[in-house]
Design a protein around this motif. Sequence first.
Motif, PDB file in Angstrom:
ATOM      1  N   GLU A 120      -7.078   8.615   5.450  1.00  0.00           N
ATOM      2  CA  GLU A 120      -6.099   8.080   4.518  1.00  0.00           C
ATOM      3  C   GLU A 120      -6.829   6.970   3.608  1.00  0.00           C
ATOM      4  O   GLU A 120      -6.154   6.293   2.678  1.00  0.00           O
ATOM      5  CB  GLU A 120      -4.844   7.374   5.381  1.00  0.00           C
ATOM      6  CG  GLU A 120      -3.686   8.918   5.342  1.00  0.00           C
ATOM      7  CD  GLU A 120      -3.060   8.244   6.673  1.00  0.00           C
ATOM      8  OE1 GLU A 120      -2.397   9.191   7.695  1.00  0.00           O
ATOM      9  OE2 GLU A 120      -2.976   7.389   7.190  1.00  0.00           O
ATOM     10  N   MET A 121      -7.689   5.787   4.866  1.00  0.00           N
ATOM     11  CA  MET A 121      -8.161   4.992   4.176  1.00  0.00           C
ATOM     12  C   MET A 121      -9.201   5.093   3.230  1.00  0.00           C
ATOM     13  O   MET A 121      -9.838   4.081   2.383  1.00  0.00           O
ATOM     14  CB  MET A 121      -8.906   3.752   5.737  1.00  0.00           C
ATOM     15  CG  MET A 121      -7.978   3.600   6.284  1.00  0.00           C
ATOM     16  SD  MET A 121      -6.508   2.431   6.363  1.00  0.00           S
ATOM     17  CE  MET A 121      -7.321   1.263   5.746  1.00  0.00           C
ATOM     18  N   ILE A 125       0.814  -1.016   0.006  1.00  0.00           N
ATOM     19  CA  ILE A 125      -0.310  -0.032   0.193  1.00  0.00           C
ATOM     20  C   ILE A 125       0.978   1.697   0.027  1.00  0.00           C
ATOM     21  O   ILE A 125       0.542   2.258  -0.883  1.00  0.00           O
ATOM     22  CB  ILE A 125      -0.567   0.087   1.213  1.00  0.00           C
ATOM     23  CG1 ILE A 125      -2.021  -1.008   1.380  1.00  0.00           C
ATOM     24  CG2 ILE A 125      -1.803   1.369   1.330  1.00  0.00           C
ATOM     25  CD1 ILE A 125      -2.767  -1.097   2.450  1.00  0.00           C
ATOM     26  N   GLU A 126       2.199   1.113   0.398  1.00  0.00           N
ATOM     27  CA  GLU A 126       3.001   2.243   0.646  1.00  0.00           C
ATOM     28  C   GLU A 126       3.462   2.677  -0.270  1.00  0.00           C
ATOM     29  O   GLU A 126       3.338   3.762  -0.870  1.00  0.00           O
ATOM     30  CB  GLU A 126       3.942   1.845   1.882  1.00  0.00           C
ATOM     31  CG  GLU A 126       3.367   2.441   3.420  1.00  0.00           C
ATOM     32  CD  GLU A 126       2.880   3.478   4.053  1.00  0.00           C
ATOM     33  OE1 GLU A 126       3.007   4.115   3.075  1.00  0.00           O
ATOM     34  OE2 GLU A 126       2.175   3.266   5.082  1.00  0.00           O
ATOM     35  N   PHE A 166     -14.750   1.669   0.353  1.00  0.00           N
ATOM     36  CA  PHE A 166     -15.107   0.626   0.026  1.00  0.00           C
ATOM     37  C   PHE A 166     -14.710  -0.414  -0.900  1.00  0.00           C
ATOM     38  O   PHE A 166     -14.345  -1.638  -0.999  1.00  0.00           O
ATOM     39  CB  PHE A 166     -14.836  -0.156   1.466  1.00  0.00           C
ATOM     40  CG  PHE A 166     -14.431   0.547   2.890  1.00  0.00           C
ATOM     41  CD1 PHE A 166     -12.472  -1.019   2.842  1.00  0.00           C
ATOM     42  CD2 PHE A 166     -13.844   1.426   2.916  1.00  0.00           C
ATOM     43  CE1 PHE A 166     -11.950  -0.339   4.114  1.00  0.00           C
ATOM     44  CE2 PHE A 166     -12.676   1.534   4.050  1.00  0.00           C
ATOM     45  CZ  PHE A 166     -11.704   0.565   4.447  1.00  0.00           C
ATOM     46  N   LYS A 218       0.629   4.025  -2.711  1.00  0.00           N
ATOM     47  CA  LYS A 218       0.500   5.599  -2.508  1.00  0.00           C
ATOM     48  C   LYS A 218       1.347   6.338  -3.011  1.00  0.00           C
ATOM     49  O   LYS A 218       0.919   7.324  -3.317  1.00  0.00           O
ATOM     50  CB  LYS A 218       0.485   5.907  -1.111  1.00  0.00           C
ATOM     51  CG  LYS A 218      -1.249   5.118  -0.249  1.00  0.00           C
ATOM     52  CD  LYS A 218      -1.409   5.095   0.719  1.00  0.00           C
ATOM     53  CE  LYS A 218      -1.832   6.880   1.367  1.00  0.00           C
ATOM     54  NZ  LYS A 218      -2.399   6.846   2.862  1.00  0.00           N
ATOM     55  N   TYR A 236      -8.541  -2.830  -0.649  1.00  0.00           N
ATOM     56  CA  TYR A 236      -8.482  -4.583   0.574  1.00  0.00           C
ATOM     57  C   TYR A 236      -9.009  -5.323  -0.418  1.00  0.00           C
ATOM     58  O   TYR A 236      -9.033  -6.465  -0.499  1.00  0.00           O
ATOM     59  CB  TYR A 236      -8.866  -4.543   1.642  1.00  0.00           C
ATOM     60  CG  TYR A 236      -7.846  -3.496   3.094  1.00  0.00           C
ATOM     61  CD1 TYR A 236      -6.976  -4.149   2.866  1.00  0.00           C
ATOM     62  CD2 TYR A 236      -7.728  -2.574   2.208  1.00  0.00           C
ATOM     63  CE1 TYR A 236      -6.000  -4.447   3.537  1.00  0.00           C
ATOM     64  CE2 TYR A 236      -6.507  -1.930   3.503  1.00  0.00           C
ATOM     65  CZ  TYR A 236      -5.748  -2.694   4.467  1.00  0.00           C
ATOM     66  OH  TYR A 236      -4.771  -2.336   5.033  1.00  0.00           O
ATOM     67  N   VAL A 295      -6.693   6.969  -1.277  1.00  0.00           N
ATOM     68  CA  VAL A 295      -7.524   6.460  -0.375  1.00  0.00           C
ATOM     69  C   VAL A 295      -7.226   4.638  -0.231  1.00  0.00           C
ATOM     70  O   VAL A 295      -6.758   3.739  -1.244  1.00  0.00           O
ATOM     71  CB  VAL A 295      -9.188   6.379  -0.423  1.00  0.00           C
ATOM     72  CG1 VAL A 295      -8.935   7.982   0.094  1.00  0.00           C
ATOM     73  CG2 VAL A 295      -9.369   6.167  -1.177  1.00  0.00           C
ATOM     74  N   GLU A 296      -6.933   4.189   1.071  1.00  0.00           N
ATOM     75  CA  GLU A 296      -6.058   2.341   1.330  1.00  0.00           C
ATOM     76  C   GLU A 296      -7.228   1.624   0.839  1.00  0.00           C
ATOM     77  O   GLU A 296      -7.048   0.777   0.239  1.00  0.00           O
ATOM     78  CB  GLU A 296      -5.277   3.038   2.245  1.00  0.00           C
ATOM     79  CG  GLU A 296      -4.540   3.735   2.190  1.00  0.00           C
ATOM     80  CD  GLU A 296      -3.217   3.151   3.832  1.00  0.00           C
ATOM     81  OE1 GLU A 296      -3.976   2.817   4.368  1.00  0.00           O
ATOM     82  OE2 GLU A 296      -2.787   4.330   3.805  1.00  0.00           O
ATOM     83  N   GLY A 297      -7.881   2.050   1.258  1.00  0.00           N
ATOM     84  CA  GLY A 297      -9.926   1.670   1.629  1.00  0.00           C
ATOM     85  C   GLY A 297      -9.966   0.195  -0.183  1.00  0.00           C
ATOM     86  O   GLY A 297     -10.574  -0.968   0.474  1.00  0.00           O
ATOM     87  N   THR A 298     -10.297   1.052  -0.443  1.00  0.00           N
ATOM     88  CA  THR A 298      -9.960   0.585  -2.057  1.00  0.00           C
ATOM     89  C   THR A 298      -9.533  -0.390  -1.993  1.00  0.00           C
ATOM     90  O   THR A 298      -9.972  -1.614  -3.348  1.00  0.00           O
ATOM     91  CB  THR A 298     -10.187   1.610  -3.800  1.00  0.00           C
ATOM     92  OG1 THR A 298      -8.780   2.388  -3.055  1.00  0.00           O
ATOM     93  CG2 THR A 298     -11.086   2.165  -3.048  1.00  0.00           C
TER      94      THR A 298
END
Lengths: 116, 585
Positions: free
Chosen positions: B78-79, A34-35, B85, A38, A50, A45-48
């Motif tokens: 950030e998330m 992820i890092e 999601f 990014k 997973y 955004v990180e959520g997408t």
Amino acid sequence: MNAENTSVQMRKGILEYGILLVIARGEVYTSDLIEELKAARIIVVEGTLYPLLNRLQKVGLLAYTWKESPSGPPRKYYRLTDEGSAFLQSLHATWQELTGSINSILNKTNQTNSHE
Amino acid sequence: MNKTVTFNLNGLVFTIEEDGYEALRIYLEAVQHYLDKLEEGREILVEVEARIAEKFKNALGSERYVLLLSDVEQVKAEMGSPEQFQELESEEEAAEATFEQAPQPEPLQRNLYRSKQNKMLGGVASGLAAHLQVDVVVVRLLFILSVFLFAGYGLIIYLILWVTVPMNEQLLLSQKAGEAAPEKSKRLYRNRDNKVLAGVSSGLAAYLRIDPVIVRVLFIIALFWGGFGLLAYVVLWIATPEAKTLAQKVEMEGEKPNLANLSKAGQRKNDDPNEQGLLNRLLRFPFEVLRVLFEALKSVFKAFFGVARIFIGAFILFVAAVFLFGYGISMGSAFGVYFGAIPAKLPFPIDALSGSVGSDVAILFLAAGFLLIPILFALFAGVRILFNRSIFSRQLLFIGAGTWLVLALALLLMGIRTATFFQEEGNFIHTHELVLAEKGLLLVDRQSDENNMFQPATLRILAHKEKGVRLQEFIESRGKDAEEANVWASMAQYGYSQPTDTSLLLNRKLKLYPGARFRAQEGRFELYVQEGRLIRLSREAAHMLDYYKHSHEMLRSKQDFFTVKVTQDGLECVDCVYEEEGSDL
């Protein structure tokens, strides 16, 4: 039809390629992956990520293992399956082709522009 | 000075200020709500939580100990929002669908699927609900009612649908409900925050947007209406899910579960109870009392059950183990004998029995399964009660129950089929003119023969005018029709022998000819002797006599052999000695 929408679509297509490219280097911890993505500004955004990783794993392109970590709970490490490598190879080809096509078009555009 | 909360996220313990905790809790619950729509949402949630824990750890570093609201906001930024999601995935799936040149917008809508996401048992009700675009609760209610009212038809229909309708992993009720009623998706839940018994009333009240007290009073009135209230309550209890998550609570109130509404609900929970008027509180009072009583009863029962469960569990387990042991032995020998692996001298001719009950191997297997499943269920229940551990998954249990029902049905059908083999009666008389000395005492005795499943023969001695002695074997049998019954009767005989020309030995047990089938044959000997002739009966032969009064009287005399005279009215004992201790009157 707006530009933002189109570029979102472009990003999405490339995101899978990007993920597979990073993982192709060897087993990688999800957070490191992820890092890197990014840092490369391929995700915001990180959520997408997973659900996407989960799907790639479900269709058999990725596999994962849990590894003990020295600090804290176990970590999930992703790696490419054989199927994933083959998939990546074909993405490579497509990418080369696409960049080639777009570049040749761009070059021609630039040439005509400079001629005028 | 601020109040703090300690929480555990993926195995790491954090301390956070209260407002930050509330924000995080609502965020995670909203994320969960969206991830739940994905098949492996739970697993993804664990990863997301791990990631957040990692972020918190980094944010704290080594100088800080307490997380703040701003840390939570940072992580949220950030998330990404809960919607994000899901966004990417759902759009990609839509994109895939268009690539596959099938422009049909919603293939799910047309076909009936079982829903994996919303299932309680097999997902039949929720699948059906999605198909018909109604609330699941309505469908579940109909199923439960039909189980009660139409003698289990609902159950059968459910099982059939369960077996035949394919499971769809993605089928989601809320999506469908959302399409049907885009403005608001109201769902019926049980409200556990405001419950007396199970929260049915307050959930229903939220659904109908009325005061819970009204619903409760209605339930109690209905209780006196032939117990209907109780039935309705229990049925709703079973059919309605409990609103556990914030998202469900919001849905219960008829709001959309987005972040804004979730936070509102999260706040509301904290300041709700004290905002009630005097009248309302007065009205609620009896129900409060009821609730307290019920809770007390529950804790008493729990304490009692805590002790009792050990005994009950151990007892059930013990019984199940004994039955399993017995089952193993009996099935082992049954199969062993059937397939000839174990040589056995059986009290019945197995060849005769086989075929009489339809396909016999099939019935052996059916019976084996039919008996095994309840034993395994008892084993499961024992372990469950004693150790609080499930040794079978829920699916397995339902498959087991379904299989058992099917086996029971198959056995019933076989039973019915078998019964038709025994439907009609018929008989056959084997007549033997015996070659015997015309004079002299005829001795009738019982031949010692093999014991078998048939009823022992009876003996009737009758007088006739002729000189000769005639022996008849009167055999009755059952069959599909009278004609067949006659044939089966003719294929069975007791048999006799004549060691000398003045003695007759009778077999008591019926024997079937080769190829004959067991059809509950039974019968008697009829011995015709010239009127006035004397015969000798052994005590055992006397026991066979079927006119009870004579033989009973005769047997009071203690000798081993009786000399009897054959008359038109029956037998007269010539040498019986009766002791006069018990007079007849």
